[in-house]
Design an enzyme around this catalytic site. Sequence first.
Site, PDB file in Angstrom:
ATOM      1  N   SER A 151       0.828  -1.202   0.000  1.00 16.27           N
ATOM      2  CA  SER A 151       0.000   0.000   0.000  1.00 16.27           C
ATOM      3  C   SER A 151       0.866   1.256   0.000  1.00 16.27           C
ATOM      4  O   SER A 151       0.538   2.248  -0.660  1.00 16.27           O
ATOM      5  CB  SER A 151      -0.921   0.002   1.222  1.00 16.27           C
ATOM      6  OG  SER A 151      -1.640   1.214   1.315  1.00 16.27           O
ATOM      7  N   TRP A 195       2.164   1.710  -3.400  1.00 17.92           N
ATOM      8  CA  TRP A 195       1.072   2.123  -4.283  1.00 17.92           C
ATOM      9  C   TRP A 195       0.857   3.632  -4.230  1.00 17.92           C
ATOM     10  O   TRP A 195       0.601   4.267  -5.248  1.00 17.92           O
ATOM     11  CB  TRP A 195      -0.212   1.402  -3.892  1.00 17.92           C
ATOM     12  CG  TRP A 195      -1.378   1.731  -4.794  1.00 17.92           C
ATOM     13  CD1 TRP A 195      -1.739   1.093  -5.939  1.00 17.92           C
ATOM     14  CD2 TRP A 195      -2.322   2.797  -4.627  1.00 17.92           C
ATOM     15  NE1 TRP A 195      -2.847   1.685  -6.492  1.00 17.92           N
ATOM     16  CE2 TRP A 195      -3.230   2.730  -5.715  1.00 17.92           C
ATOM     17  CE3 TRP A 195      -2.508   3.791  -3.670  1.00 17.92           C
ATOM     18  CZ2 TRP A 195      -4.288   3.634  -5.858  1.00 17.92           C
ATOM     19  CZ3 TRP A 195      -3.556   4.687  -3.817  1.00 17.92           C
ATOM     20  CH2 TRP A 195      -4.433   4.601  -4.895  1.00 17.92           C
ATOM     21  N   HIS A 196       0.970   4.210  -3.033  1.00 19.54           N
ATOM     22  CA  HIS A 196       0.687   5.630  -2.880  1.00 19.54           C
ATOM     23  C   HIS A 196       1.762   6.518  -3.500  1.00 19.54           C
ATOM     24  O   HIS A 196       1.472   7.675  -3.840  1.00 19.54           O
ATOM     25  CB  HIS A 196       0.521   5.980  -1.397  1.00 19.54           C
ATOM     26  CG  HIS A 196      -0.838   5.674  -0.862  1.00 19.54           C
ATOM     27  ND1 HIS A 196      -1.173   4.454  -0.313  1.00 19.54           N
ATOM     28  CD2 HIS A 196      -1.970   6.418  -0.811  1.00 19.54           C
ATOM     29  CE1 HIS A 196      -2.435   4.476   0.064  1.00 19.54           C
ATOM     30  NE2 HIS A 196      -2.945   5.646  -0.235  1.00 19.54           N
ATOM     31  N   GLY A 197       2.965   6.026  -3.640  1.00 18.86           N
ATOM     32  CA  GLY A 197       3.965   6.881  -4.254  1.00 18.86           C
ATOM     33  C   GLY A 197       5.350   6.283  -4.237  1.00 18.86           C
ATOM     34  O   GLY A 197       5.652   5.390  -3.431  1.00 18.86           O
ATOM     35  N   PHE A 227      -1.618   9.560  -7.141  1.00 17.95           N
ATOM     36  CA  PHE A 227      -1.377   8.217  -6.642  1.00 17.95           C
ATOM     37  C   PHE A 227      -1.835   7.155  -7.622  1.00 17.95           C
ATOM     38  O   PHE A 227      -1.480   6.016  -7.504  1.00 17.95           O
ATOM     39  CB  PHE A 227      -2.111   8.004  -5.301  1.00 17.95           C
ATOM     40  CG  PHE A 227      -1.715   9.015  -4.244  1.00 17.95           C
ATOM     41  CD1 PHE A 227      -0.433   9.520  -4.195  1.00 17.95           C
ATOM     42  CD2 PHE A 227      -2.636   9.474  -3.329  1.00 17.95           C
ATOM     43  CE1 PHE A 227      -0.062  10.449  -3.236  1.00 17.95           C
ATOM     44  CE2 PHE A 227      -2.281  10.397  -2.358  1.00 17.95           C
ATOM     45  CZ  PHE A 227      -1.002  10.895  -2.301  1.00 17.95           C
TER      46      PHE A 227
END
Length: 485
Positions: free
Chosen positions: A321, A324-326, A485
């Site tokens: 996660s 995934w966000h950056g 994102f």
Amino acid sequence: MNKTGKYQLGHAFLLGMSLWFYGYFNPAYLLIIISSVCVNYTIFRLMDRRQNVALLNASIENPELDIVPNTRVGRLNSCKPIMVLGVAINLGIIFYFKYMDFFIENVNAIAKTDWPLMHIVLPLGISFFTFQQISFIVDAYRGEVPKYDFLTYACYVTFFPQLIAGPIVTHDELIPQLRDVKKKTINWDNMAKGFYMFALGLGKKVLLADVFGVAVSWGFNDVSGLKATNAIMVLLAYCFQLYFDFSGYCDMAIGLGQMLNIDLPVNFNSPYKALTITDFWNRWHMTLSRFFTRYVYIPLGGNRKGNIRTYVNLFIVFLLSGFWHGAAWTFVLWSVLNGIFVIITRMFRKTFEEMHPALGWLITQGFFNLTLVFFRANTIGDAIEFIKQILYVDFTNIDVNILHAFQTPMLKFFLDGTAVTNSLPFIYVGMYYFLALFIVLGCKNSHEKMVSFTVNAKSLIWTAVLLAASILSFSGISTFLYFNF
């Protein structure tokens, strides 16, 4: 077109408008999303053909049986290489656009090389529509996807209300609605409800998130001189900015869907009311959590293989996660901290369940809000320095730059001819924080409002007021945080 029964033309128009919406700011993005749709649909058809061949071969081998034994296993085995290839292609696309420079930077740092960065521009929403297609490919591999024509599939992937920032919609949630003839007429109740939800979301974004965002940008651009008072105000401003930015987009997406008689899944359910970190993550970005649960956590074994394995699986999900966000170690550290706290909460579940709700809320929200420093800071060093500013407990006066950040058109009207040192700006800023807190904790969330929505004079007036206030307060180009994102 729908009135004349030409539903395929209606789908073609929807697809065309969705692609226009996506490529409006950068037409080059169109090549990426169109290629992605075509490649994934081809993979879907290849798996479908391979499954049919496997089923035919099994029936030939067992002509005397009405039900062919172990056909599902045979179909899965025959399609697995294609499914793996499809997932690899999708992940490769995300890696190239989102993580290539991050990868090069870390290789240069570790190996002391000097590879030049590629400076690749991240296409809007690439993680969202790519993850959506990964879920489709995996479901098709499992035999859970009926035959869809290309036009229907393309509309599913590019459906503009949720294309850029979610929610991540599964095929069985959206495609049956796109095919439902009953939904292809104007429903004025849904239209009114959709405008209301859209107005709520736009109001959250323009009247709250963007205003807090100015103070956030100022604070995180120079964390060393904040001191405790200003650091706390900037952190709270970011908590509210992120909340209203993301929930605002979710409202707008659901509202646009309602106007088209499409029900999109709830993606945001008052996470700041959560009493435990586990409950928090069940309320924040719900469709992303669902994706990781279905396609990562459960395939890894979920909670079926003992506590240690469960904790490892949870940690892996949170680690992914973060990536995934950056493409930054700040996101990874943020996700790791939250993953560890989720594991601790699970290990001592009884203790947290017996805790007084007020204490549970303070621990949960205090922890999450503090970790948001890593989520927002430019570097881990900046994040640590920011937290130090709070822990030093060196309280000073509120910096005038924070007051300037809240000078919306409305405030400027009130401040005409008034010195900035006057008490009015302080009162106005305090009211902004109080209003945000009241909306977050003391009001029904948008989903609850939508469920109880009725078309009457009050709801129409509120919709008009929110739209007018948002338009009048809008002062420039504004992008949603989750676009990145």
